[in-house]
Design a protein around this motif. Sequence first.
Motif, PDB file in Angstrom:
ATOM      1  N   MET A 115       0.831  -1.194   0.000  1.00 31.71           N
ATOM      2  CA  MET A 115       0.000   0.000   0.000  1.00 31.71           C
ATOM      3  C   MET A 115       0.871   1.251   0.000  1.00 31.71           C
ATOM      4  SD  MET A 115      -2.813   1.164   2.736  1.00 31.71           S
ATOM      5  CE  MET A 115      -4.230   0.115   2.466  1.00 31.71           C
ATOM      6  N   MET A 128      15.339  -7.546   2.901  1.00 31.59           N
ATOM      7  CA  MET A 128      13.958  -7.431   3.363  1.00 31.59           C
ATOM      8  C   MET A 128      13.044  -6.921   2.260  1.00 31.59           C
ATOM      9  SD  MET A 128      14.347  -6.347   7.324  1.00 31.59           S
ATOM     10  CE  MET A 128      15.616  -5.146   7.049  1.00 31.59           C
ATOM     11  N   ILE A 182      10.573  -3.776  14.935  1.00 35.12           N
ATOM     12  CA  ILE A 182      10.096  -4.716  13.928  1.00 35.12           C
ATOM     13  C   ILE A 182       8.552  -4.789  13.970  1.00 35.12           C
ATOM     14  CG2 ILE A 182      10.025  -7.160  13.282  1.00 35.12           C
ATOM     15  CD1 ILE A 182      12.990  -7.305  14.008  1.00 35.12           C
ATOM     16  N   LEU A 222       5.986  -4.105  11.041  1.00 35.90           N
ATOM     17  CA  LEU A 222       5.005  -5.090  10.582  1.00 35.90           C
ATOM     18  C   LEU A 222       3.593  -4.513  10.543  1.00 35.90           C
ATOM     19  CD1 LEU A 222       6.294  -8.367  12.323  1.00 35.90           C
ATOM     20  CD2 LEU A 222       6.559  -7.659   9.947  1.00 35.90           C
ATOM     21  N   PHE A 247      20.841  -2.532  15.193  1.00 37.52           N
ATOM     22  CA  PHE A 247      21.283  -3.851  15.645  1.00 37.52           C
ATOM     23  C   PHE A 247      22.769  -4.050  15.344  1.00 37.52           C
ATOM     24  CE2 PHE A 247      22.396  -8.089  14.100  1.00 37.52           C
ATOM     25  CZ  PHE A 247      22.274  -8.818  15.277  1.00 37.52           C
ATOM     26  N   SER A 288       0.018  -5.219  -3.513  1.00 38.90           N
ATOM     27  CA  SER A 288       0.620  -4.807  -2.256  1.00 38.90           C
ATOM     28  C   SER A 288       0.593  -5.900  -1.193  1.00 38.90           C
ATOM     29  CB  SER A 288      -0.055  -3.556  -1.724  1.00 38.90           C
ATOM     30  OG  SER A 288      -1.431  -3.816  -1.592  1.00 38.90           O
ATOM     31  N   PHE A 340       3.461  -8.399  -1.699  1.00 37.39           N
ATOM     32  CA  PHE A 340       4.747  -7.792  -1.368  1.00 37.39           C
ATOM     33  C   PHE A 340       4.892  -7.610   0.137  1.00 37.39           C
ATOM     34  CE2 PHE A 340       7.486  -4.109  -0.702  1.00 37.39           C
ATOM     35  CZ  PHE A 340       8.617  -4.527  -1.399  1.00 37.39           C
ATOM     36  N   GLN A 341       3.770  -7.125   0.727  1.00 40.33           N
ATOM     37  CA  GLN A 341       3.792  -6.889   2.169  1.00 40.33           C
ATOM     38  C   GLN A 341       4.070  -8.190   2.923  1.00 40.33           C
ATOM     39  OE1 GLN A 341       3.218  -3.600   2.858  1.00 40.33           O
ATOM     40  NE2 GLN A 341       4.199  -4.111   4.791  1.00 40.33           N
ATOM     41  N   LYS A 391       5.744 -10.716   1.857  1.00 40.13           N
ATOM     42  CA  LYS A 391       7.140 -11.093   1.674  1.00 40.13           C
ATOM     43  C   LYS A 391       8.047 -10.296   2.614  1.00 40.13           C
ATOM     44  CE  LYS A 391      10.182 -12.258  -2.146  1.00 40.13           C
ATOM     45  NZ  LYS A 391      10.342 -12.163  -3.617  1.00 40.13           N
ATOM     46  N   VAL A 392       7.766  -8.978   2.683  1.00 40.09           N
ATOM     47  CA  VAL A 392       8.552  -8.120   3.578  1.00 40.09           C
ATOM     48  C   VAL A 392       8.405  -8.615   5.010  1.00 40.09           C
ATOM     49  CG1 VAL A 392       8.739  -5.808   4.563  1.00 40.09           C
ATOM     50  CG2 VAL A 392       8.468  -6.096   2.106  1.00 40.09           C
ATOM     51  N   SER A 393       7.166  -8.948   5.386  1.00 41.41           N
ATOM     52  CA  SER A 393       6.931  -9.409   6.749  1.00 41.41           C
ATOM     53  C   SER A 393       7.688 -10.694   7.032  1.00 41.41           C
ATOM     54  CB  SER A 393       5.433  -9.639   6.986  1.00 41.41           C
ATOM     55  OG  SER A 393       4.742  -8.436   6.813  1.00 41.41           O
ATOM     56  N   ARG A 396      10.357 -11.845   5.544  1.00 43.78           N
ATOM     57  CA  ARG A 396      11.809 -11.618   5.644  1.00 43.78           C
ATOM     58  C   ARG A 396      12.178 -10.803   6.892  1.00 43.78           C
ATOM     59  NH1 ARG A 396      14.893 -11.578  -0.057  1.00 43.78           N
ATOM     60  NH2 ARG A 396      14.118 -13.617  -0.690  1.00 43.78           N
ATOM     61  N   ALA A 397      11.286  -9.864   7.254  1.00 48.92           N
ATOM     62  CA  ALA A 397      11.548  -9.073   8.468  1.00 48.92           C
ATOM     63  C   ALA A 397      11.573  -9.973   9.694  1.00 48.92           C
ATOM     64  CB  ALA A 397      10.495  -7.990   8.636  1.00 48.92           C
ATOM     65  N   LEU A 398      10.600 -10.892   9.730  1.00 53.49           N
ATOM     66  CA  LEU A 398      10.553 -11.813  10.856  1.00 53.49           C
ATOM     67  C   LEU A 398      11.786 -12.702  10.872  1.00 53.49           C
ATOM     68  CD1 LEU A 398       6.775 -12.763  10.962  1.00 53.49           C
ATOM     69  CD2 LEU A 398       8.091 -11.566  12.720  1.00 53.49           C
ATOM     70  N   LEU A 399      12.182 -13.148   9.702  1.00 55.29           N
ATOM     71  CA  LEU A 399      13.359 -14.004   9.592  1.00 55.29           C
ATOM     72  C   LEU A 399      14.603 -13.271  10.104  1.00 55.29           C
ATOM     73  CD1 LEU A 399      14.380 -16.760   8.426  1.00 55.29           C
ATOM     74  CD2 LEU A 399      15.021 -15.474   6.386  1.00 55.29           C
ATOM     75  N   LEU A 400      14.775 -12.061   9.583  1.00 56.50           N
ATOM     76  CA  LEU A 400      15.962 -11.285   9.971  1.00 56.50           C
ATOM     77  C   LEU A 400      15.913 -10.915  11.449  1.00 56.50           C
ATOM     78  CD1 LEU A 400      18.314 -10.532   8.206  1.00 56.50           C
ATOM     79  CD2 LEU A 400      17.374  -8.249   7.956  1.00 56.50           C
ATOM     80  N   GLY A 401      14.677 -10.567  11.887  1.00 55.89           N
ATOM     81  CA  GLY A 401      14.508 -10.268  13.314  1.00 55.89           C
ATOM     82  C   GLY A 401      14.881 -11.470  14.152  1.00 55.89           C
ATOM     83  N   GLN A 457      18.551 -11.777  14.253  1.00 54.37           N
ATOM     84  CA  GLN A 457      19.106 -10.753  15.143  1.00 54.37           C
ATOM     85  C   GLN A 457      18.971 -11.169  16.607  1.00 54.37           C
ATOM     86  OE1 GLN A 457      17.272  -7.024  14.154  1.00 54.37           O
ATOM     87  NE2 GLN A 457      18.281  -6.907  12.152  1.00 54.37           N
ATOM     88  N   LEU A 458      17.751 -11.617  16.937  1.00 55.57           N
ATOM     89  CA  LEU A 458      17.544 -12.038  18.320  1.00 55.57           C
ATOM     90  C   LEU A 458      18.431 -13.244  18.650  1.00 55.57           C
ATOM     91  CD1 LEU A 458      13.682 -11.625  18.753  1.00 55.57           C
ATOM     92  CD2 LEU A 458      15.508 -10.232  19.739  1.00 55.57           C
ATOM     93  N   PHE A 501      21.330 -13.818  17.374  1.00 54.77           N
ATOM     94  CA  PHE A 501      22.696 -13.332  17.591  1.00 54.77           C
ATOM     95  C   PHE A 501      22.836 -12.704  18.975  1.00 54.77           C
ATOM     96  CE2 PHE A 501      26.315 -10.479  17.140  1.00 54.77           C
ATOM     97  CZ  PHE A 501      27.221 -11.328  16.534  1.00 54.77           C
TER      98      PHE A 501
END
Lengths: 379, 648
Positions: free
Chosen positions: A1, A184, A306, A310, A329, B8, B11-12, B14-16, B18-23, B26-27, B29
Amino acid sequence: MSYLEYTVKSVPTGPRKVLYLNWPLILLLSAVAGVGFMMLYSVAGGGFSPWAEPQIKRFVMGLGLMMVVALIPIWFWRSISSGAYLGTILLLVLVEVMGSVGMGAQRWIDLGFMRLQPSELMKITLVMALAAYYDWLSPDRVSRPLWVLLPVLAILLPTALVLRQPDLGTSLLLIMGGAMVMFMAGVHWGYFAAVTTLGVGLITAVFQSRGTTWQLLKDYQYRRIDTFLDPASDPLGAGYHITQSKIALGSGGWTGRGFMQGTQSRLNFLPEKHTDFIFTTLAEEFGFLGGISLLGLYALIIVFSITAALVNRDRFSSLLILGIAATFFLFFAVNMSMVMGLAPVVGVPLPLVSYGGSAMLVLMVAFGLIQSAHVHRPR
Amino acid sequence: MKRPKVDSSEFQAKVSRRALLLGGVQLGFMGLLGLRMRQLQVEQADQYRLLAEENRINIRLIPPARGEIFDRNGITLARNQPSYRINIVREDAGDIDDVVHRLSSLVTLEDEDITRALAEMKRSAPFLPVTFADHVSWEEVSRVAVNAPALPGVTPEVGLSRQYPMGKDFAHVVGYVGPVSDYDLSKIENPDPLLRIPRFQIGKVGIEAKHEAELRGSAGTKRVEVNSVGRVMRELDRQEGLQGQDLQLTIDQKLQSYIQARLGEESAAAIVMDCQNGDLLAVCSAPTFDPNQFVTGISVANYQELTDNKYRPLAAKSVQGTYPPGSTFKMITALAALEDGLISSEDTVWCPGHLEVSDRKFHCWKRAGHGHMNLNKALRESCDVYFYELALELGIDRISAMSEKLGLGHRHDLPLSGIASGLNPTREWKEQVRGQNWVPGDTVNVSIGQGFVLASPLQLAVMTARLASGKSLDPRVVKSVNGVETPRVDAPSLGLNENNLRQVRRAMFDVSNNRRGTAYGSRIIDDAARLAGKTGTSQVRNITAAERAAGVTRNEDLPWERRDHALFVNFAPMEDPKIAVAVVVEHGGGGSKAAAPIARDITLQALFDGDPPLEAYPSRDRRKIKEQQDRLRVLMPDRDGNRGDART
């Protein structure tokens, strides 16, 4: 969006915006900064000068700056993203030129009230530019080679400039931060796999080139890598930082020696005790519990960021928030790895805790952007 | 800018993802960092804490105060007195040359010291004090203190330094201390860390050296927190050391000082021993030197002067010097013969002035001969031929056995430097050392204390004390350590026939109380203090036949080095002997002329604990003695070590 697709009317306006800020995040930032004040007070031997007081002033200033940035609509920030990126590149070139004109390895521009390091600013403007780029780019083109090459160049250009300063830490941070945003944004796995392979190859090349005429890194950078690999080999020379840092850390034990009782840092055994190595003071005085608490605060900041990303359905906003969170980070992860002897000493400060103006203000602006994105998110 | 329509939601998502994956990464690490923190701070905490302590805590030694030394009456012989030095701290001084220049106008600074100090300053940390002047007087320190504002970084420091109030009188007994040298360190197996403190003083000779262990004490320690460059931040705790133990000597300072004054610049030695318990009351050697100048560092010129002096002031002749005992040995030969039953006191020998033994002529000191001699006459007139005859019949074995009984050839165990063992010759000794057989002529020489036999003044005093007491006395010089009396056993009897001893003592009494005695001129007429002694004149050269013919035998005509040694040993009073005295005057000529008067003065001084009444002397000596007493009184120090006009 995208912002064009939702009604701006649902976004809070005027002073009411303040109510819609991500307050937990602000509290977390203040808590981390508070830890920083305490440690700076302690390493000064129990005094606000010379570090704690300016740091508090800067944090207050940063808080104000964050508010201002937060209250300005996120679409304004998106619109200036590419301009900000190009402007920062210009500043980097400027310090490079000024440096070569005879001021030594100068990395900053004197603004009068503070010294601005363009390389610090670069970390944020790069993320902004990449977020704007992927906001603009059609998702089906994201993984096409040409559209991948463009952001890669956008990352490498400032990296090259920063590496020339030379600032290995920031260069690594820029590459990793940029790569995380690209990841991302949905760039294909294959590219990252390829780059990782390439990276391993490059590292091999770096080591192979040592001592030859085309040596890739400075001698001191090689030495840092050497002593990272075996700090005990030269405890009073090049390995001093890491050895002393581990001693200070380790001597903290479970609960530490108590506030202001840290001996290693206050007695100057620790170099850079107020900047890059401030974590050791915390760990020595408050022990494992203190250290893990700060790590917990950082983790919460990441988690809240995050989450904010989201819930935000705007592409630019969520990528920006994720990018900033990733950079944040990287900051503390590299710094902590460094002081704990897991990474070479590369000169990355502990975000919001280490003494330093540029980093603090830039980070507060960055969190201002997160707030702005949060306040002005589509509802 | 044209915005394309996008899917959208896909795409959203996918971003979510990957964000969760990277998050998550990070956690993860951060979890790793937490584990690492746990590893360093919890599991290896002890190890690192230890390293940290080593990092910050420095152990400094606190030098203990050295034990003091007193005489038998509690008069101080060695003490510690504040010693001032001037230090400069570089970081406080600013322009160091300027400060040194100003300082030199207030305090005498040697160029040599300045150069050394400036070099030291270059090497050391800027906050460490560097000594520019040591052993500075109180006046100079006051001047520096008054001018402190003009002397930034200059600080006076107080330390303890050894001082010998009695100065030269005890140089050979107490000895002296000095800074630890590399040579000292090389001799010690596992040196006390104290010795590595700059300018730390240890005993170099004498009792200071031999009782170093007791006198030194043990170092205290203070733990100080230092920063990375070694600057002391604060003191954490301190553990006081153990002060050195005080020593009390058996020596009587007043007597010792008197004897040193009496001996003066003569090259001589004298010992006074208590012949009831063996305590040494005086151990003197002359000329002497001031031990204080060794503490502060003696100049090359002064040291040269001491070593070049032909009278050897540095040697402690009383225990280190060995001399042919001469006629003082005759008591041993006499006793050996009496004990053996070879003679009785009434047996006589004819002295014609010489005796031929295996084609060699041995002369008596009296060329004309003594005529008929019995034991008493032979000792009091010191007839040589009488003893030659005894020697030929006794043989060396019995003489050396008696000589050993009386302590000759024995290295007495005293805490003094370089104690000589002398020489009590035997057949075995000559065979081993000289590779020759013992011949009767050797025995003849030994019988009158010539030839191979050598004894130190200490040994002669011990011999005399043993004769006087009949007990196997051993000398003692340290009375108590830290107030605890040095344990001693009652001296066992010599196992000699008391009657024989009495014969010898009687003869010794006659030496100075019989008109014909060799030391009649040095008699004491106070009945409570009459002395019994024996003169000795020992040759240091062989008199050639040509010399004898030419008649050049007068000592006064010879160069000093070739004159005879003068000796005298005595005990007194005759009844119930209290003290034994031995006096040796190097190249002094005849024992009766050079040594006996000194021994008499010493004996009276000891028995009367000070100047004796003139009535103790024969009337013709009194005027001379009075003058001497007045002269010596001024030379002697008072209780606090002041001499001359400074006496109180």
